[in-house]
Motif scaffolding. Structure first.
Motif, PDB file in Angstrom:
ATOM      1  N   PRO A 532       0.840  -1.206   0.000  1.00 40.67           N
ATOM      2  CA  PRO A 532       0.000   0.000   0.000  1.00 40.67           C
ATOM      3  C   PRO A 532       0.868   1.247   0.000  1.00 40.67           C
ATOM      4  CG  PRO A 532       0.069  -0.968   2.193  1.00 40.67           C
ATOM      5  CD  PRO A 532       0.761  -1.946   1.282  1.00 40.67           C
ATOM      6  N   THR A 533       0.315   2.348  -0.439  1.00 34.94           N
ATOM      7  CA  THR A 533       1.062   3.595  -0.448  1.00 34.94           C
ATOM      8  C   THR A 533       1.116   4.185   0.958  1.00 34.94           C
ATOM      9  OG1 THR A 533       1.238   5.775  -1.484  1.00 34.94           O
ATOM     10  CG2 THR A 533      -0.985   4.967  -1.021  1.00 34.94           C
ATOM     11  N   LYS A 534       2.237   4.766   1.310  1.00 41.02           N
ATOM     12  CA  LYS A 534       2.398   5.379   2.634  1.00 41.02           C
ATOM     13  C   LYS A 534       1.695   6.726   2.706  1.00 41.02           C
ATOM     14  CE  LYS A 534       5.903   6.636   6.082  1.00 41.02           C
ATOM     15  NZ  LYS A 534       7.347   6.615   6.416  1.00 41.02           N
ATOM     16  N   PHE A 535       1.725   7.459   1.584  1.00 41.15           N
ATOM     17  CA  PHE A 535       1.155   8.802   1.529  1.00 41.15           C
ATOM     18  C   PHE A 535       0.082   8.874   0.450  1.00 41.15           C
ATOM     19  CE2 PHE A 535       5.555   9.322   2.965  1.00 41.15           C
ATOM     20  CZ  PHE A 535       5.399  10.101   4.104  1.00 41.15           C
ATOM     21  N   ASP A 536      -0.813   9.848   0.588  1.00 37.05           N
ATOM     22  CA  ASP A 536      -1.756  10.116  -0.491  1.00 37.05           C
ATOM     23  C   ASP A 536      -1.154  11.154  -1.435  1.00 37.05           C
ATOM     24  OD1 ASP A 536      -2.031  12.621   0.710  1.00 37.05           O
ATOM     25  OD2 ASP A 536      -4.055  12.239   1.477  1.00 37.05           O
ATOM     26  N   GLY A 537      -1.952  11.635  -2.386  1.00 38.05           N
ATOM     27  CA  GLY A 537      -1.442  12.572  -3.383  1.00 38.05           C
ATOM     28  C   GLY A 537      -1.019  13.899  -2.821  1.00 38.05           C
ATOM     29  N   ASP A 538      -1.436  14.219  -1.596  1.00 42.64           N
ATOM     30  CA  ASP A 538      -1.020  15.454  -0.925  1.00 42.64           C
ATOM     31  C   ASP A 538       0.091  15.208   0.080  1.00 42.64           C
ATOM     32  OD1 ASP A 538      -2.826  17.198  -2.228  1.00 42.64           O
ATOM     33  OD2 ASP A 538      -4.452  16.489  -0.954  1.00 42.64           O
ATOM     34  N   CYS A 539       0.699  14.016   0.008  1.00 41.99           N
ATOM     35  CA  CYS A 539       1.788  13.630   0.910  1.00 41.99           C
ATOM     36  C   CYS A 539       1.347  13.589   2.371  1.00 41.99           C
ATOM     37  CB  CYS A 539       3.000  14.559   0.746  1.00 41.99           C
ATOM     38  SG  CYS A 539       3.802  14.422  -0.860  1.00 41.99           S
ATOM     39  N   LYS A 540       0.084  13.288   2.589  1.00 51.56           N
ATOM     40  CA  LYS A 540      -0.417  13.074   3.944  1.00 51.56           C
ATOM     41  C   LYS A 540      -0.403  11.571   4.228  1.00 51.56           C
ATOM     42  CE  LYS A 540      -3.297  17.208   3.811  1.00 51.56           C
ATOM     43  NZ  LYS A 540      -4.681  17.757   3.785  1.00 51.56           N
ATOM     44  N   VAL A 541       0.042  11.197   5.416  1.00 52.82           N
ATOM     45  CA  VAL A 541       0.210   9.784   5.762  1.00 52.82           C
ATOM     46  C   VAL A 541      -1.146   9.083   5.780  1.00 52.82           C
ATOM     47  CG1 VAL A 541       0.969   8.162   7.529  1.00 52.82           C
ATOM     48  CG2 VAL A 541       2.295  10.232   7.091  1.00 52.82           C
TER      49      VAL A 541
END
Length: 687
Positions: A532-541
């Motif tokens: 899974p990705t650690k961050f979303d598209g706004d670099c929020k965890v």
């Protein structure tokens, strides 16, 4: 008073109040309500695409340009009795014509006459223009001179003067007129003339202070979009505005946090502000209403409303015209909006029998003929030679020459400007693909790829490789921050399940823009898309324990290898651009990390690097060093992993000759936006 005059008086009173008149004979007479149909037309994000012309391919392009949109404006205006025309900014930057004008200003400290954007727009009768974030790219002096050529007023409600901004402005003053109220003469449903007072208010993202820090720091401050709306809209109502049109240079945003004062994309939040009748928005280059926004809470895509407010966003580069239709009725002495619809109308439809839905407006072409020729001469300036093709068809699935050459140029420029105390810190580069399709947006993006062939290069090739007028900035970071920087970048990919045979699409178009897919050159690493990705598209965890970036390694000039804990604490300098460095979104970015700001644009640094390498070695080598790859998936399941790229013979040939991992074009599949679909084999180890 006789009976006849009493009847007349009753009718007059009833008409004024919007009631049914009753005569003394108790016979009811229906009184026709006074109504007005008002059409609002919007252009946005033209990015100086005034001509219907692709300066990178040097040919006319019927899918873009105000020259085409102008014909649609005239058609849509002729259909109704009453219309107004507004522009929502990001007008002065974005095409080689914009670069040509800005380069003249940089050289001569003057535009030297009316900006070509306004030569064209002044022929169309705009009521008002709003300021977009890219209007600040060339500084306040350039902006002031450019705006002086517009024959229509400009508005913005949330940019304030801090100090040393414009003559006559004091600290705390609005830099621009926050709103205007136009007394519009209209024809009502009875054929009579009426006056409708239309209020226009504009906004820009607060992030301009980060994106154009070098031009705005200490000169302006910015209010939140909703904050400014809540301040000024009551004033507009108090001053008699019958209809209020909000013109935010801002994307839709999300219903989850509609009160965030610093929100870049605040249109959804604006739709909740009392008093707004229509929103003509922009900034994110999407089309609203469209299927892209299916599922948006309280949005009616058939009517074109958000929370009951008419709303439209017309794509980019003139490919669509925004159209809002309001029906007004006089009630209790005031105009009231009783119905509303909105839509975006395209200038081109590749699926239509006749794809070109409008022809070019020769008046627009004639208005900018001089600047068009000047732009052609400007982009044809030779800068060097390249030993290999630079196409971005594979830029999202493997290391890529169109990004590699930008990184090489950024590293060379920053290394040449290091102070003595920084010379021992290794310099890396962060660069992202600016032209890599864009399936989340409009059909025209299926052709939006860098296409620079080997051989002689001109300035238009540098502009194709580096689309934006960003300036070169460097940040000092640790290896731990690089890890998280790359973790956010890896949100570009959807998570792949290694245990299913159903089709799985690799590229996350929905929540991650390709210009945020940073490749950090100078280190090596792999991306594990099964995680899974650690961050979303706004670099929020979103998954604190997730790690997609595997095997991050730095090897110095003495072949010392740094990994894990040694790498995490080691310091690096990363060459990037002002947008990324000051944005504060990615780990290791923000003002506190900046250690170098150069006056050179990244594009200028790229052009100079090409020239220097050509002079030193007869040509520049843009070949990708393949410093990143995917983790090979270990599974016995036959996976069907797909990605999209351009559907053309040129792309087919490039993919065949340059693929790192096995790629297979799916000739049995079609894509609604015109992309080719490929399978990528992530189960076979790369040799």
């Amino acid at each position: 008073m006789d009976m006849f005059n009493k009847k007349i008086l009753a009718v007059v009173i009833a008409s004024t109040l919007g009631l049914t008149a009753c005569t003394s004979d108790d016979k009811k007479e229906e009184v026709s309500a006074v109504q007005v149909d008002l059409r609002i037309l919007e252009t946005s994000d033209l990015h100086t695409n005034i001509m219907d012309y692709d300066y990178y391919k040097t040919k006319y392009d019927p899918t873009i340009g105000l020259a085409r949109t102008a014909s649609l404006i005239k058609q849509q205006g002729a259909e109704v009795s009453n219309f107004v025309l507004v522009d929502n900014g990001d007008l002065l930057q974005g095409s080689p014509m914009g670069d040509f004008v800005a380069d003249n200003f940089k050289r001569d400290n003057t535009i030297g006459g009316t900006h070509p954007a306004y030569k064209a727009m002044n022929t169309l009768g705009y009521s008002v223009g709003n300021i977009g974030n890219h209007e600040f790219n060339y500084g306040l002096d350039f902006l002031s001179e450019a705006l002086s050529g517009a024959n229509f007023p400009y508005i913005n409600a949330n940019v304030l003067c801090e100090a040393d901004c414009w003559e006559g402005k004091a600290k705390g003053d609005n830099l621009f007129t926050p709103y205007i109220i136009e007394e519009k003469a209209v024809i009502d449903s009875n054929g009579d003339q009426q006056i409708v007072k239309i209020g226009y208010i504009g906004f820009v993202p607060p992030q301009i202070l980060l994106w154009d820090k070098q031009n705005l720091s200490g000169k302006v401050s910015v209010m939140g979009i909703v904050e400014a709306a809540e301040k000024f809209i009551p004033m507009m109502k108090a001053e008699g505005a019958d209809v209020i049109v909000a013109i935010p240079h801002s994307g839709v945003g999300t219903p989850s946090n509609p009160t965030d004062v610093n929100d870049e994309n605040a249109t959804y939040a604006l739709s909740l502000v009392k008093g707004i009748d229509a929103i003509t928005f922009g900034h994110s280059h999407s089309v609203f209403p469209s299927a892209t926004f299916e599922g948006l809470e309280n949005a009616d895509l058939e009517k074109g409303t958000i929370n009951g407010v008419a709303a439209v966003m017309p794509g980019r580069w003139g490919d669509n015209l925004g159209i809002v239709d309001l029906k007004l009725e006089m009630k209790n002495g005031a105009w009231v909006v009783i119905d509303r619809t909105a839509k975006a109308s395209p200038i081109y439809d590749k699926n239509a029998d006749v794809p070109e839905l409008v022809s070019a407006d020769n008046g627009i072409r004639d208005a900018v003929a001089l600047e068009h020729q000047g732009t052609l001469d400007y982009v044809d300036q030779p800068i060097g030679r390249a030993s290999a093709d630079m196409y971005s068809f594979l830029t999202l699935v493997q290391d890529d020459p169109s990004v590699q050459i930008v990184s090489d140029a950024q590293i060379a420029k920053v290394e040449a400007n290091l102070t003595d105390e920084l010379k021992d810190i290794p310099v890396l580069s962060a660069a992202a693909p600016f032209k890599a399709g864009g399936r989340h947006s409009t059909a025209a993006d299926a052709d939006s790829y860098v296409q620079v062939p080997a051989g002689d290069l001109t300035y238009k090739n540098a502009a194709d490789l580096y689309l934006y007028p960003n300036t070169l900035v460097a940040v000092k970071v640790t290896g731990a921050e690089i890890q998280d920087w790359l973790e956010c970048s890896a949100n570009q990919f959807n998570q792949v399940d290694p245990n299913v045979t159903i089709p799985q699409y690799l590229i996350n178009w929905d929540t991650h823009r390709t210009y945020n897919f940073d490749v950090i050159d100078g280190v090596t690493y792999k991306i594990d898309v099964t995680q899974p990705t650690k961050f979303d598209g706004d670099c929020k965890v979103v998954n604190a324990t997730a790690n997609r970036i595997v095997g991050l390694t730095y090897t110095d000039e003495n072949n010392n290898v740094f990994t894990d804990a040694d790498l995490a604490k080691k310091e690096f300098i990363i060459a990037t651009n002002n947008y990324r460095a000051f944005g504060g979104k990615f780990a290791g970015t923000g003002s506190d990390f900046v250690i170098m700001e150069l006056p050179d644009s990244n594009r200028e640094a790229l052009a100079q690097y090409i020239t220097d390498e050509t002079e030193a070695h007869s040509e520049v080598d843009p070949s990708a060093d393949n410093n990143w790859d995917f983790v090979t998936i270990n599974t016995t399941t036959e996976l069907d992993i797909r990605f999209e790229t351009q559907n053309s013979e040129l792309a087919d040939q490039f993919v065949t000759e340059n693929q790192v991992r096995p790629l297979t074009k799916r000739t049995d599949l079609t894509d609604e936006f015109g992309f080719a679909i490929y399978n990528i084999d992530l189960t076979t180890p790369v040799k």
